[in-house]
Enzyme design. Structure first.
Site, PDB file in Angstrom:
ATOM      1  CD  GLU A 162      -3.208  -1.236   2.294  1.00 15.49           C
ATOM      2  OE1 GLU A 162      -3.750  -2.040   2.217  1.00 15.49           O
ATOM      3  OE2 GLU A 162      -2.847  -0.278   3.251  1.00 15.49           O
TER       4      GLU A 162
ATOM      5  CD  GLU B 259      -3.837  -5.560   4.047  1.00 12.60           C
ATOM      6  OE1 GLU B 259      -4.757  -4.750   4.450  1.00 12.60           O
ATOM      7  OE2 GLU B 259      -2.461  -5.340   4.191  1.00 12.60           O
TER       8      GLU B 259
END
Length: 465
Positions: free
Chosen positions: A178, A372
């Site tokens: 991320e 995720e």
């Protein structure tokens, strides 16, 4: 696949089976679970510093102890085995392996991951290593952090050192987790470490993170990595009025800042033109040197997709640019009509299927994995049970959405739930629980929630009833 079939699947009216060899697992991150913040030569990260800055983290919580995974990893791996996990995605702590960020390797730091990998393999679980999940050594931040080009090269050095020790047993390697959060939340809005609020610094961080990805990918490949990946938090960005050209433009801009800014250089070898204009606007264009985009576009074998919620936007005259989306003046984020999690994030599984299908169409030939996906809820322990029906419903809906995307042609190879354990949730401290397994932070007792038992059954049957 017809639309009717998709709706039937998403509402749970039909059983689904995933392809043979589909990879099931769960994910964690080093600072969120390891603890042992000063053990065996580990030095402070930017999150250690941020957590000690008054007012930055809920009730001043830190990751000093977290889930004590550093000491309890054998029990945690045994728990993974009981749940049937085939893959465990974890990150290494940069300040544990290279305490000063750029100097010698700390053998004791690598020793821990050596033991962890061996324990996973002994229990039939494939380790999936993420090099950088936000815990930059503080000494590197003192030199500019991700606004300093040197940090990208230091990440490649970390890759070289880590794969030299673990590469004989670890097949799948991820460079970054991320980078949108690391750049725009860390250097733009300041709600994440290191807590800076400077749009120029945010765009500089974007580029140096992506450059670090490319350099680290090459270092991993040189070290013998069999599978190299990049994990992005991606969002299905929707215009409030799809027929309104102004709302379409608003969605395009946010999609650029959230998605294309990272996808295009990694998978197409160049930044989008509209995003380059923002680099220029905020005085950061000079960080992009000739040849950088080619370095960033190092081939990858897998794109990790972290998905939690879609975004709904509209054009609104006078709307201010959010610090996490610099340059987005005139765009308003619209509250969505949907149930929400304890994070106030809307629950909409269709955003996952639409995102996966979009990636398959716009960036063909790149295998995908959901690295995720999960939800925080207010869990209650009653005896030896946590009855978390909302989390089960969330996971069920998103798994059905993932399956619908596969049916629609997306090359989705696996699904990793976030998270294995309740843990340190960054600025929220220990106030939010995402885990399949409840952690009593006072005693460190692990208690699998109903969702953990449900997930184990999903894995066992490779599908949903």
């Amino acid at each position: 696949m017809t639309l009717a079939t998709t709706e039937e699947q998403l509402t749970g009216a039909a059983p689904v089976r995933f392809p043979a060899g589909f990879r099931w697992g769960a994910a964690t991150a080093s600072y969120q679970i390891e603890g042992a913040a000063a053990d065996d030569g580990r030095m402070p990260s930017i999150w250690d510093t941020f957590a000690r800055t008054p007012g930055k983290v809920f009730e001043g919580h830190s990751g000093d102890v977290a889930c004590e995974h550093y000491f309890r990893y054998r029990d945690d791996v045994a728990l993974m085995k009981r749940l049937g996990l085939g893959t465990y995605r974890f990150s290494v702590a940069w300040p544990r392996i290279k305490p000063d960020g750029s100097g010698p390797v700390n053998p004791r730091g690598l020793d821990f991951y050596d033991r962890l990998v061996d324990e996973l393999l002994a229990n039939g679980i494939d380790p999936m290593v993420t090099l950088y999940h936000w815990d930059l050594p503080q000494v590197l931040e003192d030199r500019g952090g991700w606004t300093n080009r040197d940090t990208a090269y230091y990440l490649a050095d970390l890759a070289t050192a880590t794969i030299a020790r673990l590469g004989d047993r670890v097949a799948t390697w991820t460079t970054l987790n991320e980078p949108w959060c690391s750049s725009f939340l860390g250097y733009g809005s300041g709600v994440h470490a290191p807590g800076r609020q400077d749009p120029r610094a945010a765009f500089e961080a974007v580029h140096h993170l992506m450059l670090g990805h490319g350099l680290a990918a090459r270092a991993l490949r040189a070290g013998g990595a069999r599978e190299v990946s990049l994990t992005l938090n991606l969002t299905d960005v929707r215009p409030l009025s799809p027929a309104d050209p102004h709302d379409q433009a608003a969605a395009r801009l946010i999609d650029g800042l959230q998605n294309r800014l990272f996808l295009d250089p990694a998978l197409r070898g160049q930044y989008p033109q509209d995003m380059l204009a923002l680099f220029e606007r905020f005085g950061a264009a000079g960080v992009i040197q000739p040849g950088d985009e080619a370095l960033i576009a190092a081939p990858i074998d897998l794109l990790g997709v972290n998905y939690y919620q879609p975004a709904l936007v509209r054009a609104q005259v006078g709307a201010h640019s959010g610090e996490a989306h610099p340059g987005s003046e005139g765009v308003e984020f619209v509250t969505q009509s949907a149930p929400v999690t304890a994070m106030d994030w809307p629950v909409d599984p269709t955003g996952l299927s639409e995102l996966l299908l979009r990636l398959a169409a716009d960036y063909p030939g790149v295998p995908l994995m959901v690295t995720e996906n999960g939800a925080a809820y207010t869990d209650v322990v009653e005896g030896d049970r946590v009855a978390d029906e909302e989390r089960i419903a969330y996971l069920d809906g998103h798994l059905r959405a993932a399956h619908a995307a596969i049916e629609g042609g997306a090359d989705l190879r696996g699904y990793l739930a976030w998270s294995l354990l309740d843990n340190y949730e960054w600025g929220y401290g220990y106030g939010k629980r995402f885990g399949l397994v409840h952690v009593d932070y006072a005693t460190q007792r692990r208690l699998p929630k109903d969702s953990a038992h449900w997930y184990a059954e999903v894995i066992g049957r490779n599908g949903l009833t």
